[in-house]
Scaffold this motif. Structure first.
Motif, PDB file in Angstrom:
ATOM      1  N   THR A 161      -3.312  16.885   1.684  1.00 56.08           N
ATOM      2  CA  THR A 161      -3.280  16.350   0.466  1.00 56.08           C
ATOM      3  C   THR A 161      -4.743  16.453  -0.021  1.00 56.08           C
ATOM      4  OG1 THR A 161      -1.533  14.915   0.636  1.00 56.08           O
ATOM      5  CG2 THR A 161      -2.990  14.284  -1.184  1.00 56.08           C
ATOM      6  N   GLN A 164      -0.377  15.300   6.819  1.00 58.12           N
ATOM      7  CA  GLN A 164       0.136  15.050   5.631  1.00 58.12           C
ATOM      8  C   GLN A 164      -0.890  14.945   4.377  1.00 58.12           C
ATOM      9  OE1 GLN A 164       3.693  12.735   4.614  1.00 58.12           O
ATOM     10  NE2 GLN A 164       4.759  13.506   6.774  1.00 58.12           N
ATOM     11  N   LYS A 206       0.645   9.757   9.614  1.00 55.97           N
ATOM     12  CA  LYS A 206       0.771  10.907   8.829  1.00 55.97           C
ATOM     13  C   LYS A 206      -0.338  11.492   8.334  1.00 55.97           C
ATOM     14  CE  LYS A 206       4.804   8.474   6.800  1.00 55.97           C
ATOM     15  NZ  LYS A 206       5.318   7.672   5.656  1.00 55.97           N
TER      16      LYS A 206
END
Length: 493
Positions: A95, A91, A88
């Protein structure tokens, strides 16, 4: 963080993989240190630290062992690492961008710069690994054929990231079509070797064959999850397939070139030794020890096409005077060939002895004892300078002149060096194991519970070594007689 070979059994923790090689694992751990600065040391090392180690000094660890990082911050680094290893990374980057902006808004520019560096590292890794938007979990099988030899190259993609590849060179004995060879390889790879296999969601193959659906059902049943086999692919998957085919072609060319060179060297060695037929099997022996400690003998086996590593053997030499290389050579040769007459198919065409006239004489004695004197023996004695290429070759009681037979000499050096490497590796492992063994383990009557009681009572091995008999008696489970035995064992003089 650490890595493990094979499937995890009883160990606790979260496991990620598979990785196609130890190199790929070490490269990933190296990346984790650069980006997230997680500790790599084992728990014993971690618990006993009183000051930061070198990894902290070179900015590859945040030194949680001595409390130089806040627990919440380190927990966040661990969570980020898990997210990255789960595939991931997109993602995670989003973040991190939000965190960087938040730190910058609070005027924490140093922290914001650290996060920016993490983002840059992750983006570089993504580009190198050709991440796929679909976060695919796939094995891509490439194939190459040349001169009747085949190579299958499997490209491993997990979480949309190319983790690496591995080449395989199966030996097919029957004539068949490429599709049949592919089906045979896939059956071996996914069905017979299923215990060590991490199954992908899809298998991409280079050629189509009718039984693909049947194999997909079998793999699905074995793996316990839906696995599909595809032939016609587009976009990113087609690029992966082209890469796998290219890897297979390059690996096969390298393999064939290596075999050609090995065969040429073997033919020249046959000529140098005046043997009636081309050598098909060579065995070489070497001895390794440190001042007589933990002597190990090695036997490496080479065929006309190169090393046969599955047939290598090591011998832990016992029952000889420490440092006696002649006795060690006798032990190894006798151990190796005492049952050779029962398995004549393993008879070598030539035996190479790493040593001079003394070791060669011992080998001749052993062959005489075992009625195997028909096997040619070649001694390789190091020259005065001990430089490669200046060895003395001893054969049938005379020194051989290798001038004009450089290829044969290179083959002898290769085999001798491999025997030396194999012997010294085994010796170091055995020596390290012996040195790690507790002094208390060799005391008769002192088992694991009594050892533990002694170590706890005296605060460690050093305390036990210094304790008199009266103090040893105070330990639970240690009688006066046993205490005297312990003291005498620890103080033999």
């Amino acid at each position: 963080m650490a890595y493990q070979r094979g499937k995890p059994k009883s160990k606790k923790g979260q496991f990620f993989g598979p990785y196609p090689s130890g190199w790929a694992v070490r490269e990933s751990l190296n990346l984790m240190q650069k980006v997230f600065k997680l500790r790599q040391c084992d728990n014993n090392y971690f618990r006993n630290r009183t000051r930061p180690c070198l990894q902290y000094q070179i900015n590859r660890c945040k030194a949680p062992c001595v409390g130089l990082v806040d627990k919440d911050e380190y927990d966040q680094d661990v969570a980020d690492t898990r997210q990255f290893l789960d595939g991931k990374s997109q993602q995670l980057i989003r973040t991190l961008i939000k965190r960087m902006e938040a730190e910058s808004a609070q005027l924490n520019f140093e922290q914001a710069a650290d996060i920016r560096d993490q983002i840059n590292h992750l983006r570089q890794v993504q580009e190198a690994q050709s991440a796929d938007r679909g976060a695919a979990n796939a094995d891509i099988v490439g194939v190459a054929e040349q001169s009747g030899s085949f190579c299958f190259d499997v490209l491993f993609v997990r979480g949309g990231r190319v983790l690496g590849h591995k080449s395989y060179f199966p030996n097919f004995k029957l004539e068949a079509e490429k599709e049949d060879y592919l089906a045979d390889f896939l059956g071996q790879f996914y069905i017979k070797l299923r215990d060590s296999r991490d199954f992908p969601a899809e298998i991409i193959i280079p050629v189509e064959y009718p039984e693909a659906d049947v194999l997909a059902e079998a793999v699905t049943e074995v793996s316990g999850k839906k696995v599909t086999i595809k032939h016609r692919v587009r976009g990113e998957r087609n690029d992966w397939l082209e890469l796998a085919n290219k890897n297979a072609s390059m690996s096969l060319e390298s393999q064939l070139a290596s075999k050609t060179h090995s065969l040429h060297r073997t033919e020249q060695l046959t000529y140098l030794l005046s043997l009636p037929a081309t050598i098909s099997r060579m065995e070489c022996f070497d001895i390794s020890h440190t001042f007589g400690e933990e002597t190990v003998a090695s036997c490496v086996v080479f065929g006309s096409a190169g090393p046969l590593k599955s047939e290598y053997r090591r011998f832990n030499v016992k029952g000889i005077t420490s440092g006696d290389d002649y006795a060690a050579m006798h032990f190894a040769l006798h151990k190796r060939y005492k049952n050779l007459k029962e398995h004549p198919e393993n008879t070598p065409d030539v035996i190479i002895i790493d040593g001079g006239k003394g070791q060669l004489g011992i080998a001749e004695d052993v062959m005489q004892e075992l009625s195997l004197q028909h096997i040619p023996l070649l001694g390789v004695a190091k020259g005065i300078s001990r430089k490669p290429g200046l060895e003395t070759l001893l054969y049938q009681g005379v020194e051989l002149n290798s001038k004009g037979n450089e290829a044969a000499l290179l083959l002898i050096q290769q085999i001798r060096d491999e025997a030396h490497r194999f012997a010294i590796t085994g010796h170091r492992q055995r020596r390290q194991k012996a040195r790690q063994k507790s002094t208390l383990e060799s005391i008769p009557g002192v088992g694991a519970k009594r050892r533990s009681a002694l170590l706890k009572f005296f605060g460690g091995r050093h305390g036990v070594m210094e304790a008199p008999v009266d103090e040893l008696c105070k330990v639970e489970g240690i009688s006066r007689k046993l205490a005297e035995q312990i003291y005498e064992h620890l103080h033999p003089n």
